[in-house]
Enzyme design. Structure first.
Site, short mmCIF file in Angstrom:
data_model
loop_
_atom_site.label_atom_id
_atom_site.label_comp_id
_atom_site.label_asym_id
_atom_site.label_seq_id
_atom_site.Cartn_x
_atom_site.Cartn_y
_atom_site.Cartn_z
N LYS A 38 18.27 112.41 2.56
CA LYS A 38 17.23 113.38 2.93
C LYS A 38 15.93 113.08 2.17
O LYS A 38 15.93 112.31 1.21
CB LYS A 38 17.72 114.80 2.62
CG LYS A 38 18.04 115.06 1.15
CD LYS A 38 18.83 116.35 0.97
CE LYS A 38 19.16 116.59 -0.50
NZ LYS A 38 20.14 117.68 -0.68
N TYR A 264 -12.51 116.54 -14.07
CA TYR A 264 -12.84 117.88 -13.55
C TYR A 264 -12.73 118.95 -14.62
O TYR A 264 -11.80 118.94 -15.44
CB TYR A 264 -11.90 118.24 -12.40
CG TYR A 264 -12.24 117.54 -11.11
CD1 TYR A 264 -13.50 117.65 -10.53
CD2 TYR A 264 -11.27 116.77 -10.44
CE1 TYR A 264 -13.80 117.01 -9.33
CE2 TYR A 264 -11.56 116.14 -9.24
CZ TYR A 264 -12.84 116.26 -8.69
OH TYR A 264 -13.13 115.63 -7.52
C1 LIG Z 1 21.17 117.32 -1.63
C2 LIG Z 1 22.61 117.62 -1.46
C3 LIG Z 1 23.60 116.78 -2.01
C4 LIG Z 1 23.27 115.61 -2.93
O1 LIG Z 1 23.24 116.07 -4.27
P1 LIG Z 1 22.99 115.06 -5.48
O2 LIG Z 1 22.97 115.94 -6.68
O3 LIG Z 1 21.64 114.45 -5.23
O4 LIG Z 1 24.08 114.08 -5.45
C5 LIG Z 1 24.92 117.02 -1.69
N1 LIG Z 1 25.27 118.07 -0.91
C6 LIG Z 1 24.37 118.94 -0.42
C7 LIG Z 1 24.83 120.09 0.40
C8 LIG Z 1 23.01 118.75 -0.69
O5 LIG Z 1 22.11 119.62 -0.22
#
Ligand SMILES: *Cc1c(COP(=O)(O)O)cnc(C)c1O
Length: 369
Positions: A38, A264
């Site tokens: 993601k 700034y």
């Molecule tokens: C993002 C996510 C993961 C991955 O978690 P990590 O800590 O990055 O390994 C796994 N399961 C769900 C439901 C998530 O939203």
């Protein structure tokens, strides 16, 4: 790698291979691996990462939102894709592109079944999400009999997996809580399996779950941050390699006299003659303003250079008074030797936030170090 001539994010596929091998060495050979890609592959490049993971033999991908999965499908990636947080407006694209929704609420269950029936689907794969303590998304244990009852009335969908998410798997002070979550998930899955006439895949471990809780492996593990090189633990980090290295360059160096200001709102006022280097990276590239005024730093020729004054949209200025450097020199923001975990800790943040913030303006360069 040749020295950077502009702001780039290097993506080291050998580091990804290393991390995949290390994480999968912990689980049983028959345990499936779901890679979480993601948010542009945690800020890198989801397509490049996913293609490499396909080569490595990954079983599943997960994205948060349907459009992220669409990007993978457009790149001809055919591995199953679990959409973790689908919304009803995404059902059409989910089905058209053969993605698999996480069903986390009554509303979603009913609306997805109606949709799948309208589209004349038989056994369309869905994933049931259970809330065992995170209180973010999911059904609870007492929902199971009713879910099964609803499912028994339709042929349109089939439960491909049941899963839960650990809220504090990286925090061993919360071990009791996490074990309770795992136990609760186990109970839910037993009830579910006893009522269905088939066995869905079970999964609940994220990266820190893989590292800290073998009892949470079940049929599949879901790893995100570990693949990108962070284990939320100093010992584990020794075995993992950060995949991304964010680099920029010095575009100009200014001599700032005592009493003069930088940037700034004149947020930095020189107390002595100071050399300030302007870098080609700002908050629009992924360096939040909160790193300004000395909190954050970059690495120039092996030395730490702290940020002077406020972070601008397209640039930051850093203190190079005691650093041997010149205009055009390469600058490391984070990478294997100066990690995103360390830098993000300077503003009480976490590696996840810093690496996923690298904006789409930054050029991605693929390498194998
Ligand atoms: C993002 C996510 C993961 C991955 O978690 P990590 O800590 O990055 O390994 C796994 N399961 C769900 C439901 C998530 O939203």
């Amino acid at each position: 790698m040749p020295k950077a001539k502009e702001t780039i994010l290097e993506i080291d596929l050998n580091a990804l291979d290393n991390n995949y091998q290390y994480l999968t060495s912990k689980i049983k050979p028959e345990t499936k691996v779901l890679a979480v890609v993601k948010a542009f592959g945690y800020g890198s490049d989801s397509v490049v990462i996913a293609k490499e993971l396909v080569e490595l033999g990954v079983d599943y991908f997960a994205v948060a939102y349907a459009n992220e999965g669409e990007t993978l499908r457009n790149a001809k990636i055919e591995t199953p894709i679990l959409v973790l947080h689908p919304l009803p407006i995404h059902f059409e694209v989910i089905l058209n592109r053969c993605m698999e929704p996480s069903i986390y609420s009554w509303k979603m269950l009913e609306e997805f079944i109606t949709f799948a029936e309208e589209k004349k689907q038989i056994n369309y794969p869905i994933h049931l999400k259970f809330n065992t303590g995170m209180n973010r998304l999911g059904f609870v244990e007492s929902d199971v009999p009713y879910i099964v009852e609803i499912l028994s009335k339709t042929e349109s969908v089939k439960v491909k997996s049941a899963f839960s998410h650990l809220a504090a798997s990286e925090d061993l002070k919360e071990k009791e809580f996490t074990l309770k979550q795992i136990k609760s998930f186990k109970k839910i899955s037993e009830v579910l399996i006893s009522k269905l006439d088939y066995k869905p895949l079970l999964h609940c471990a994220n990266t820190s779950g893989i590292i800290n809780y073998p009892e949470a492996y079940f049929d599949m593990v879901r790893t995100g941050i570990g693949l990108y090189g962070f284990g939320n633990d100093p010992e584990e980090n020794k075995h993992l390699k950060p995949v991304g290295t964010l680099k920029t360059i010095i575009t100009q160096i200014h001599k700032v006299e005592k009493g003069e200001s930088v940037g700034y709102n004149r947020a930095f006022i020189a107390e002595k003659t100071t050399l300030s280097a302007t870098l080609a990276i700002g908050h629009a590239d992924g360096i939040p303003r909160s790193y300004g005024n000395g909190k954050g730093w970059v690495i120039i020729n092996g030395e730490k250079a702290h940020i002077l004054g406020n972070v601008c949209m397209d640039m930051i200025m850093v203190d190079v008074t005691d650093i041997d450097c010149e205009e055009g020199d390469e600058v490391i923001v984070f990478g294997p030797s100066a990690t995103a975990e360390e830098l993000s800790a300077a503003i009480n943040s976490i590696s996840y936030e810093l690496i996923t913030a690298v904006s789409q303006r930054v050029k991605r360069v693929i390498c194998r170090n």
